[in-house]
Design an enzyme around this catalytic site. Structure first.
Site, short mmCIF file in Angstrom:
data_model
loop_
_atom_site.label_atom_id
_atom_site.label_comp_id
_atom_site.label_asym_id
_atom_site.label_seq_id
_atom_site.Cartn_x
_atom_site.Cartn_y
_atom_site.Cartn_z
N HIS A 1 3.01 14.71 6.27
CA HIS A 1 3.99 14.45 7.19
C HIS A 1 3.35 14.35 8.55
CE1 HIS A 1 7.45 16.44 4.66
NE2 HIS A 1 7.01 15.35 4.20
N ALA B 1 5.38 6.81 12.40
CA ALA B 1 5.32 8.24 12.70
C ALA B 1 4.48 8.79 13.83
CB ALA B 1 5.17 9.09 11.49
N ALA C 1 -3.64 -2.67 3.54
CA ALA C 1 -5.04 -2.43 3.16
C ALA C 1 -5.02 -2.21 1.53
CB ALA C 1 -5.58 -1.12 3.94
#
Length: 557
Positions: free
Chosen positions: A490, A524, A34
């Protein structure tokens, strides 16, 4: 064109997937990102900077993204990378594997075999640790700031940690456990190491079977009878369709579930409520969101006890410790030392010491606010929602405070201020004329007499009297600590890996989305539990594993 693999997202995981899958010349691979591309050898200077200047460039992030930290808190800006290399191009350059218990816990919740023995070969496949005698060197260089260049207060912190029982550990990745250590960094020859730079080299990009399409946002997946047959995308305002035999979503723990939800894959009742026709009812999509909460003490440093002005390093050292709370894993608390707050000259006048809860039990969510594919999702981390988290977060901060209050440590800095929530490196660095004025004012104030310095920074930080200084200070309450926390970059867990009988699991051991035949998620978001580490290196490990497993599965079709 019709591709064998279409990879959505050129971030930490997506760059690995594109590189590894295109090693087979029989695979036609398309990588769609993107954000802008960053070709090896022509990366912008702020991305290459070993001080994370890239985190200050709004061009590298999704516009208007916000997140709530708690149920009763208003949403605030939350940075997520929108650039080739993803988080690896803008993060703080920490290169931590985590703990063996992190991955054994993944196995315990049904993610398959993630023993330390099974994940270590993939870490080593990634790493080229310049401070370790690796026989097989991976593409991703790692180094540490030499101790002889540490400011005096970092040496004092290490000695103070030793006095209260924490050993010094030379290689925290190979010797995981509680202790004080030099921080491994994603730095090579004083430049940042990114997944784009080390996996999408010019040699890789020259492969005739690999195409890279930057500045292109995938807005929807098309699925029929469990098979993805293509995606919708937008580039420069023009919408078009792309065909692929397999689609791998590597858009991160915020935008991977968002894309699945936009495509009708997720909790059916929530999709219907925002006007999206469900095609696959997977209630776990967007759930199980986890992140590390953290807070900072800011130190003002005397002349002669600062980092060398020309050394543009950020994370110098870390301390891993254990709360010992019932049911909590070892290594659930973390502290880290940042040697400068800015790449500008005044940056080495200050340092930051952070404290974090690295095994939180609270869970949040990512939800759609609209059926419009260009509207950002709703994010709530729900920090401190689990009753086990507040006392451990406080304990993490108290460990740091205890070290900072040691007389041998206090002698190495002027003052320690408690920073309010969301006051991070960005607050020390602002663009334009205002930024230049701030630079000058900060440098003058940092070198002013004590009463002037304490007044100015107490006002600037909104924290009043310093928490610690040589001849005084003030106590801070548990509420002071908990009100100062903010989210790290995170996020994990929103497309969690698990067994097929777990309704909240989204992907299986081969990273395939349950209920589909050719849709995979690799980033993740598949981590069922957040590791006790910054997430970049664990994500690289997962991507190496996923590329191998998906390639094997394709050969057996």
């Amino acid at each position: 064109m019709d591709y064998d693999f279409l990879i959505v997202g050129g971030g930490t995981a997506g760059a690995v997937m594109a590189s590894r899958l295109s090693e087979n010349p029989a695979h036609r691979v398309l990588l769609v990102e993107a954000g802008a591309d960053t070709r090896s050898g022509s990366e912008p200077a702020d991305i290459l900077d070993p001080f994370p200047a890239a985190t200050l460039n709004s061009d590298y992030f999704w516009n208007g993204l916000t997140a709530s930290t708690r149920d009763d808190h208003k949403p605030a800006a939350f940075a997520q990378a929108r650039i080739m290399g993803g988080g690896s191009s803008i993060n703080g350059l920490f290169a931590l594997r985590g703990l063996p218990s992190d991955y054994s816990r993944w196995s315990q919740v049904g993610a398959g075999n993630f023993s330390w023995e099974s994940v270590t070969p993939y870490f080593r496949k990634v790493e080229n640790d310049k401070d370790r005698q690796d026989n097989d060197k991976g593409p991703h260089e790692i180094s540490r700031t030499p101790k002889e260049t540490w400011p005096a207060f970092v040496h004092a912190l290490e000695e103070a940690a030793q006095r209260i029982g924490f050993p010094s550990i030379s290689d925290i990745n190979e010797q995981p456990g509680d202790g004080f250590f030099a921080m491994p960094n994603a730095i090579s020859q004083e430049t940042r190491v990114t997944s784009a730079g080390c996996y999408l080299t010019e040699q890789v990009r020259s492969r005739p079977n690999l195409d890279i399409m930057p500045n292109t946002q995938v807005t929807r997946l098309h699925m029929k009878d469990g098979t993805i047959n293509g995606v919708d995308a937008v580039k420069a305002g023009s919408a078009f369709h792309l065909l692929a035999r397999n689609v791998i979503v590597s858009a991160g723990a915020i935008y991977s579930p968002t894309l699945l939800l936009r495509s009708g894959i997720g909790p059916a009742y929530e999709l219907t409520a925002v006007g999206i026709q469900p095609v696959l009812d997977r209630p776990g999509v967007g759930r199980n969101l986890q992140n590390h909460p953290y807070m900072f003490f800011a130190l003002t440093l005397p002349r002669g006890k600062r980092m060398t002005a020309g050394l543009r390093r950020f994370a110098l050292a870390g301390l891993r410790s254990s709360s010992g709370q019932p049911g909590s894993p070892r290594g659930d608390l973390f502290a880290f030392v940042l040697g400068r707050v800015s790449g500008q000259p005044f940056g080495s006048d200050f340092a930051l010491v952070g404290s974090a809860l690295y095994s939180p039990n609270s869970r949040g969510y990512v939800k759609l606010k609209s059926s419009d594919p260009l509207v950002n999702p709703e994010i709530n981390f729900r920090f401190m929602a689990d009753p086990s988290d507040p006392p451990r977060m406080v304990q993490a901060a108290r460990v740091t405070e205890q070290l900072l209050r040691q007389p041998a440590v206090t002698a190495q800095y002027h003052e320690a201020f408690l920073l309010p929530g969301a006051l991070s490196v960005k607050q020390f660095n602002r663009p334009g004329l205002a930024g230049r004025a701030l630079n000058i004012a900060s440098q003058i104030a940092a070198n002013s007499p004590a009463f002037v310095r304490r007044f100015i920074f107490g006002q600037a930080f909104g924290s009043g009297t310093p928490v610690i200084f040589s001849d005084g200070g003030r106590s801070i309450s548990n509420d002071d600590i908990l009100s100062s926390i903010c989210p790290m970059g995170h996020p994990v867990g929103t497309c969690a890996m698990g067994k097929d009988d777990n309704s909240m699991a989204v992907v299986d051991e081969t990273f395939r989305v349950y209920g589909t035949k050719n849709l995979f998620v690799v980033d993740a978001s598949v981590m069922p539990l957040i590791p006790s580490a910054n997430t970049n290196l664990p994500t690289l490990m997962l991507a190496e594993m996923a590329a191998e497993r998906i390639s094997i599965a394709q050969r057996h079709k």
